[in-house]
Enzyme design. Sequence first.
Site, PDB file in Angstrom:
ATOM      1  N   SER A 166       1.060  45.446 -63.861  1.00  0.00           N
ATOM      2  CA  SER A 166       0.043  44.483 -63.451  1.00  0.00           C
ATOM      3  C   SER A 166      -0.482  43.744 -64.678  1.00  0.00           C
ATOM      4  O   SER A 166       0.296  43.092 -65.377  1.00  0.00           O
ATOM      5  CB  SER A 166      -1.063  45.198 -62.671  1.00  0.00           C
ATOM      6  OG  SER A 166      -1.877  44.284 -61.986  1.00  0.00           O
ATOM      7  N   ASP A 310       4.468  44.432 -52.901  1.00  0.00           N
ATOM      8  CA  ASP A 310       3.584  44.091 -54.004  1.00  0.00           C
ATOM      9  C   ASP A 310       3.126  42.640 -53.853  1.00  0.00           C
ATOM     10  O   ASP A 310       3.630  41.895 -52.995  1.00  0.00           O
ATOM     11  CB  ASP A 310       4.341  44.292 -55.322  1.00  0.00           C
ATOM     12  CG  ASP A 310       3.501  43.955 -56.537  1.00  0.00           C
ATOM     13  OD1 ASP A 310       2.328  44.372 -56.569  1.00  0.00           O
ATOM     14  OD2 ASP A 310       4.006  43.264 -57.440  1.00  0.00           O
ATOM     15  N   HIS A 336       1.643  47.795 -54.793  1.00  0.00           N
ATOM     16  CA  HIS A 336       1.332  47.585 -56.205  1.00  0.00           C
ATOM     17  C   HIS A 336       1.186  48.902 -56.973  1.00  0.00           C
ATOM     18  O   HIS A 336       1.506  48.966 -58.157  1.00  0.00           O
ATOM     19  CB  HIS A 336       0.044  46.773 -56.328  1.00  0.00           C
ATOM     20  CG  HIS A 336      -0.162  46.137 -57.661  1.00  0.00           C
ATOM     21  ND1 HIS A 336       0.627  45.121 -58.146  1.00  0.00           N
ATOM     22  CD2 HIS A 336      -1.086  46.373 -58.638  1.00  0.00           C
ATOM     23  CE1 HIS A 336       0.200  44.746 -59.331  1.00  0.00           C
ATOM     24  NE2 HIS A 336      -0.831  45.496 -59.667  1.00  0.00           N
TER      25      HIS A 336
END
Length: 615
Positions: A166, A310, A336
């Site tokens: 991320s 995601d 995610h």
Amino acid sequence: MDRIRLVVLIVGLPIGAQAQPVSTPVSQPGVYHGYSSPRFDGYQRVSQYLPMRDGVRLAVDILRPTKGGRLHSDPLPVIWTHHRYNRAFMRGDTIVDYAAGFGRGIDRLIHHGYVIAAVDTRGGGASFGTQQGFFMPEETKDAFEITEWLGTQSWSSGKVGMTGRSYLGITQLFAASQAPPHLKAIFPEMYVFEWYPMIYPGGVFRDDFFSKWQFLTKQLDNGVKFTWGPMQFEGVAPVDGPAGRAQRDSAIADHAVNRDMLEMWRGGPFRTSVDGKTGTQIHLERGPATYLDQINASGIPVYGLVGWYDAFPRDAFLWLANLTVPQKLIVGPWFHGQTDGFDLATERLRWFDYWLKGIDNGITREPPLRYLVIDAPESRRWRSARRWPIPEAVPTSFYFREGTAGSAGSKNDGRLLRVAPAASLAADSQVVDTTATLGRGNRWANTYGGPIGYPDLAANDAKGFTFTTAPLATPVEVIGHPIVHLWVTSSARDVDAMVYLEEIDPNGRSGYVTEGVLRASHRKLGKPPFKNFGLPWPTSRQEDVTSLPDEPTELVFDLLPTAKRFRAGHRIRVTVQGADRDSHVLVHPNPPPMVAIYRDKTRPSRVVLPLVPVR
């Protein structure tokens, strides 16, 4: 070197001694043995401040391998992460470092002879300075300096890699754009390409993400104790030394003037919006794709990981299409926060063994893409490809047709057929239901630590327009980027068109597959400054945004890519809504508008699915 040493030891056994069998070395995605060995059993953590070019001090943790409690002294490769969510945090009086907390599986690298470093970003954690919006230019310059410092320490071999997910993945692309001489490879996970489609998909502000992310990071930056879902945060860890806690508290005081992210991005509704504080086109300045030429010029190899559920599967494929550096990409059935069923720690080790230690484990000779087909048989779930879209996928139109499919509680209960309509005039109409929602357990909420998993969408389907196939006689696979052609009118001269692809089981349960969104006033398409597989690309410039006319108008947009087997006896459904109250800001007037979807021979609303023959 490890393999050579193993052979020497076996050959040197005295006559009559019992030799242990030697297994054949294996190196393939998620499986790796015989090329390197875990020579260490622990690590030592030290923490300090590292001054940047402008005097701002960043908190750095160094985790160095140990064996039997003894610190290894010879130079080793270094892998680091640029951390936005506290490089190390407190749990009671215990410090939880990167290997024990956020960096799950990173201890595998330590045991195989890598030094790990975690650095709090400027304006975050125990670092000094301020955050003036994520991925600010100062942060990218910091990444260059940190990399070069790590590459020149006495315990460093001079070969440096980066890892993380991320925010911690995206910052790797910015670091690569600076081409630090010691940076030899990166492994970004679930990472963005360009920001605008994430923040304003199709021109619709994703306010839920930014309001929640702003709250989360503000609490972290203020060093307070708080609960976030299942996670407990009890403050950021100080650096070592008697002054560590005081320095941490002083750094946290700097963070009081960190910029409000919700306010910042709410002020940028167009691709070309100029930020009032920096005077820059903020989506371009903070988007890694803007620096694509620099990243390619760096030559730094990239191994990406993403999930079909995601936020960034389209982004990952855009990187695959546009990077010219050595690269790989793996795509699984993940949200995610997941990599279930895949040994990520092993894959990181394979990548860094090759690029940082020079171990020829064959990883660069494999096809660059490996992906999982959801609900395919176990023996055919994981597949490899050398290019995307895969050549087997055939764009196939499924047309919105008159009802009834007899499978949905929606007002129109339309059919989804491969046969084009013949009627000269046909449409469905209804008032937008602003209570429509996919629920809080969606792909967007999971990016800020929200719940995972979509509910049965049948009740939500009933609030919109649905078009559903008959039960499938044989399974079909959709692998690639679905594209929607939607002919609409709206009494408000605008509408947020939200389209969901779903699978309906024999009991009527509606399962989420993927989605796309476009605000009708943002319908103008253009050519992007990068390769994008010919997908529709809304320009979303302020001068291009126009209201809908009175006559039916075509909206063309893509859904996020997927790889999904629709099973025999199940149905394919497309649901069209005008709102998603839990993910996107509502802009409709009160009362909400009346919207019509046209489905006749001159205005054939449809979804184009990339179908793959099932073997």
